[in-house]
Design a protein around this motif. Structure first.
Motif: not given
Length: 81
Positions: A29-35
């Motif tokens: 949730t905190l790093l939504p741009n990481e896959n």
């Protein structure tokens, strides 16, 4: 570096655990741009190249998760509420 804060709906957990113990639960949730995210405790030692370990995750889809724990007899510490 990205400053990490508890999601608003989980601020109550802040007093139950130390941030390093509970913020990892919210990394997606905190790093939504990481896959993909790999979290390791500071006492983990890799005996093989990290890339080899990471390659297992490339075989997984978005419905799979992986976790690993080590068993320590007699260790059953629980957070104080």
């Amino acid at each position: 570096l990205v400053p990490l804060e508890y999601p608003e709906e989980f601020k109550s957990l802040k007093n139950l655990f130390r941030p390093c113990a509970s913020l990892r639960l919210f990394l997606p949730t905190l790093l939504p741009n990481e896959n993909a995210i790999m979290y390791m405790d500071s006492d983990v030692i890799f005996l093989r190249p990290l890339e080899e370990f990471w390659s297992f995750f490339a075989k997984m889809d978005d419905q799979q998760a992986a976790a690993g724990v080590s068993f320590v007899p007699g260790y059953n510490k629980r957070p104080q509420v």
